[in-house]
Design an enzyme around this catalytic site. Sequence first.
Site, PDB file in Angstrom:
ATOM      1  N   LYS A   1      36.539  24.927  31.006  1.00 27.07           N
ATOM      2  CA  LYS A   1      35.696  25.951  30.381  1.00 27.07           C
ATOM      3  C   LYS A   1      35.231  26.947  31.436  1.00 27.07           C
ATOM      4  O   LYS A   1      34.634  26.567  32.442  1.00 27.07           O
ATOM      5  CB  LYS A   1      34.495  25.292  29.695  1.00 27.07           C
ATOM      6  CG  LYS A   1      33.452  26.279  29.148  1.00 27.07           C
ATOM      7  CD  LYS A   1      32.308  25.567  28.425  1.00 27.07           C
ATOM      8  CE  LYS A   1      31.200  26.537  28.000  1.00 27.07           C
ATOM      9  NZ  LYS A   1      30.077  25.868  27.302  1.00 27.07           N
TER      10      LYS A   1
ATOM     11  N   ASP B   1      26.405  32.133  30.091  1.00 23.77           N
ATOM     12  CA  ASP B   1      26.193  31.785  28.681  1.00 23.77           C
ATOM     13  C   ASP B   1      24.756  32.078  28.285  1.00 23.77           C
ATOM     14  O   ASP B   1      23.871  31.247  28.455  1.00 23.77           O
ATOM     15  CB  ASP B   1      26.531  30.309  28.449  1.00 23.77           C
ATOM     16  CG  ASP B   1      26.337  29.892  26.990  1.00 23.77           C
ATOM     17  OD1 ASP B   1      26.196  30.801  26.136  1.00 23.77           O
ATOM     18  OD2 ASP B   1      26.337  28.677  26.713  1.00 23.77           O
TER      19      ASP B   1
ATOM     20  N   LYS C   1      19.712  32.038  23.817  1.00 20.20           N
ATOM     21  CA  LYS C   1      19.019  30.891  24.406  1.00 20.20           C
ATOM     22  C   LYS C   1      17.589  31.278  24.780  1.00 20.20           C
ATOM     23  O   LYS C   1      17.313  32.450  25.028  1.00 20.20           O
ATOM     24  CB  LYS C   1      19.753  30.455  25.680  1.00 20.20           C
ATOM     25  CG  LYS C   1      21.051  29.724  25.454  1.00 20.20           C
ATOM     26  CD  LYS C   1      21.617  29.236  26.784  1.00 20.20           C
ATOM     27  CE  LYS C   1      22.955  28.539  26.587  1.00 20.20           C
ATOM     28  NZ  LYS C   1      22.857  27.301  25.806  1.00 20.20           N
TER      29      LYS C   1
ATOM     30  N   ASP D   1      26.042  30.211  20.147  1.00 22.32           N
ATOM     31  CA  ASP D   1      25.846  29.490  21.404  1.00 22.32           C
ATOM     32  C   ASP D   1      26.783  28.290  21.516  1.00 22.32           C
ATOM     33  O   ASP D   1      26.882  27.673  22.572  1.00 22.32           O
ATOM     34  CB  ASP D   1      24.378  29.054  21.517  1.00 22.32           C
ATOM     35  CG  ASP D   1      23.988  28.676  22.931  1.00 22.32           C
ATOM     36  OD1 ASP D   1      24.784  28.965  23.859  1.00 22.32           O
ATOM     37  OD2 ASP D   1      22.896  28.106  23.120  1.00 22.32           O
TER      38      ASP D   1
ATOM     39  N   ARG E   1      33.462  25.442  22.736  1.00 23.84           N
ATOM     40  CA  ARG E   1      34.494  24.814  21.907  1.00 23.84           C
ATOM     41  C   ARG E   1      35.441  25.858  21.325  1.00 23.84           C
ATOM     42  O   ARG E   1      36.597  25.552  21.039  1.00 23.84           O
ATOM     43  CB  ARG E   1      33.824  23.971  20.814  1.00 23.84           C
ATOM     44  CG  ARG E   1      32.958  24.772  19.879  1.00 23.84           C
ATOM     45  CD  ARG E   1      32.011  23.888  19.069  1.00 23.84           C
ATOM     46  NE  ARG E   1      30.873  23.420  19.871  1.00 23.84           N
ATOM     47  CZ  ARG E   1      29.943  22.589  19.404  1.00 23.84           C
ATOM     48  NH1 ARG E   1      30.026  22.106  18.190  1.00 23.84           N
ATOM     49  NH2 ARG E   1      28.934  22.223  20.193  1.00 23.84           N
TER      50      ARG E   1
HETATM   51  N1  BES Z   1      26.781  25.748  27.887  1.00 20.11           N
HETATM   52  C1  BES Z   1      26.038  25.152  26.843  1.00 20.11           C
HETATM   53  C2  BES Z   1      25.762  23.663  27.063  1.00 20.11           C
HETATM   54  C3  BES Z   1      24.885  23.318  28.235  1.00 20.11           C
HETATM   55  C4  BES Z   1      23.526  23.179  28.078  1.00 20.11           C
HETATM   56  C5  BES Z   1      25.435  23.083  29.475  1.00 20.11           C
HETATM   57  C6  BES Z   1      22.730  22.840  29.159  1.00 20.11           C
HETATM   58  C7  BES Z   1      24.639  22.738  30.548  1.00 20.11           C
HETATM   59  C8  BES Z   1      23.278  22.618  30.380  1.00 20.11           C
HETATM   60  C9  BES Z   1      26.805  25.287  25.523  1.00 20.11           C
HETATM   61  O1  BES Z   1      27.554  26.433  25.388  1.00 20.11           O
HETATM   62  C10 BES Z   1      25.776  25.319  24.443  1.00 20.11           C
HETATM   63  O2  BES Z   1      25.025  26.233  24.404  1.00 20.11           O
HETATM   64  N2  BES Z   1      25.789  24.307  23.587  1.00 20.11           N
HETATM   65  C11 BES Z   1      24.872  24.222  22.515  1.00 20.11           C
HETATM   66  C12 BES Z   1      25.630  23.783  21.293  1.00 20.11           C
HETATM   67  C13 BES Z   1      24.809  23.841  20.028  1.00 20.11           C
HETATM   68  C14 BES Z   1      24.486  25.270  19.675  1.00 20.11           C
HETATM   69  C15 BES Z   1      25.591  23.173  18.920  1.00 20.11           C
HETATM   70  C16 BES Z   1      23.801  23.207  22.886  1.00 20.11           C
HETATM   71  O3  BES Z   1      24.135  22.202  23.521  1.00 20.11           O
HETATM   72  O4  BES Z   1      22.645  23.445  22.592  1.00 20.11           O
HETATM   73 ZN    ZN Z   2      28.230  27.270  27.080  1.00 20.81          ZN
HETATM   74 MN    MN Z   3      26.435  28.038  24.671  1.00 18.07          MN
END
Ligand code: BES
Ligand code: ZN
Ligand code: MN
Length: 501
Positions: free
Chosen positions: A266, A271, A278, A348, A352
């Site tokens: 990835k 992000d 976020k 967010d 995936r």
């Molecule tokens: N990059 C984030 C996941 C992440 C969070 C990595 C904290 C490292 C530290 C990912 O893209 C994300 O935002 N995931 C969301 C998914 C949700 C919206 C289903 C998450 O984990 O909140």
């Molecule tokens: Zn991410």
């Molecule tokens: Mn994300």
Amino acid sequence: MDLNVIHGAALKQVTPCLVMGVAANQLATPLLQKIDKALDGALARAVAAQEFSGTAQQTLLLHGSRQLAAERILLVGLGKERDITLESLRRAGATAAGQLRQRRLTDFTWVPADSPLHGLQAEAMASAWVEGLILADYRFERYRSADPKRAPSLKQLNVLTGRKGDQSAIKAAVQRAEKLCRGVLLARDMVNEPGNIKSPAFLAEQAKAIAAEVGLQCTVLDRPALEQEGFGALLGVAQGSIREPRLIVLHYRGAGDERPVALIGKGVVFDAGGISLKPSEKMDQMKMDMAGGATVLGTLLAAALLQMPVNLVGIIPAVENLPSGSAIRPGDILTSLAGRTIEVLNTDAEGRLILADALTYAKRFEPREVIDVATLTGACIIALGHHAAAVLGNHNGLLRQLQRAGEASGERCWQLPLWDEYAEQLKSEVADLKNIGGRPAGTITAAAFLQHFAKDYRWAHLDIAGTAWQEKGSDYRPAGGTGFGVRLLIEHLSQNLAQSS
Ligand code: BES
Ligand code: ZN
Ligand code: MN
């Protein structure tokens, strides 16, 4: 740090500092007795005064004498002999590095223990020490002005081997460790690089530079090429940023026409969450969201330096996830490279989406197995904390191999289930799939999403959200990017080579 393997007697080594590990119940090995005698009983006195007992991470610094050519000797406690592992030796190496830095002793000589330690092989122990020393000494200082008050990094490591016969095996082992660490340090550098510098195009340039250095093939697909191929999910994520996406594809060929292992990382350079923005607290850390891509590039670099007899394809989908007037909205429907449509209910959950297209693209290389590495879910941190990655996939043998490689490398992973029931959470009313599965089992539903695209090959997914980044430094991992996964993947690849031959 320059590394040198030398042959000679410990007492006769002219060096600013000798470094030795000492097990708690082995305070009087023949070599330690000789050293103690040369120091007129200084070691025995320190032990009697309870200043040193060899417990893990304890250190003792003694100054040389007329009978000891070294100016100093630094003893590092290893704990009880039966508790010593390669990981505890990496930590001992890190402790030594910290002590040496503090004292500005940038040239030093490491002396292997003269008694067997918990059945570990001499070469494996030497590798572990060298890994600990090199990885602990890393700092990201590209953007800091020089400051003479800061501790200098280590310059010269001599590895002393006693018997001539040991020398070539130890030399090979520490040189392997050094090459492996170069891959880890590259990954750390990339993760620590700030978002304003590291655009998708920057990652692609860096991949090309590494490829040119070690003879990898590197091709990069830019936005028009991705549009032509139909990378609809990846392009959907990318459309919110003016910095255009890239798909970086690297080939390492070390095994003729064998089917390759495909490694997918990835590469979200930042992000922000997109329109599903976020919270601002700690958002700065989301520059690490390309850590999976960094791990893949670091692994290909290490494999090439090590000239491993394996074929690898590295695939890094690189994008930026920002909110803007051109960004995708919650509710948008994207058509992936596989043709499957995806309802984006949370922008967010972007990792995936880009991985879906990369997993589809991997098929054309007819891989023998595919491993994707991604900082995919915050839920992974809730499940496993910062001490292990989650591993999920469609082939139990592969998952077990990865867990075993995790134990050996000190980069552990732990399997979560991927039962059919979880896939229910991803059903959409308006498209083939939706990109979120709600709060329960967030790491699993993310993998269940990927599984729809990881078809026709053995596949494992490593969620490194909790392990790719450390807020505070510990043992041989300074604060910031850890480079997690490079040592795990190289260990996995070399264990499998051993199995198939
Ligand atoms: N990059 C984030 C996941 C992440 C969070 C990595 C904290 C490292 C530290 C990912 O893209 C994300 O935002 N995931 C969301 C998914 C949700 C919206 C289903 C998450 O984990 O909140
Ligand atoms: Zn991410
Ligand atoms: Mn994300």
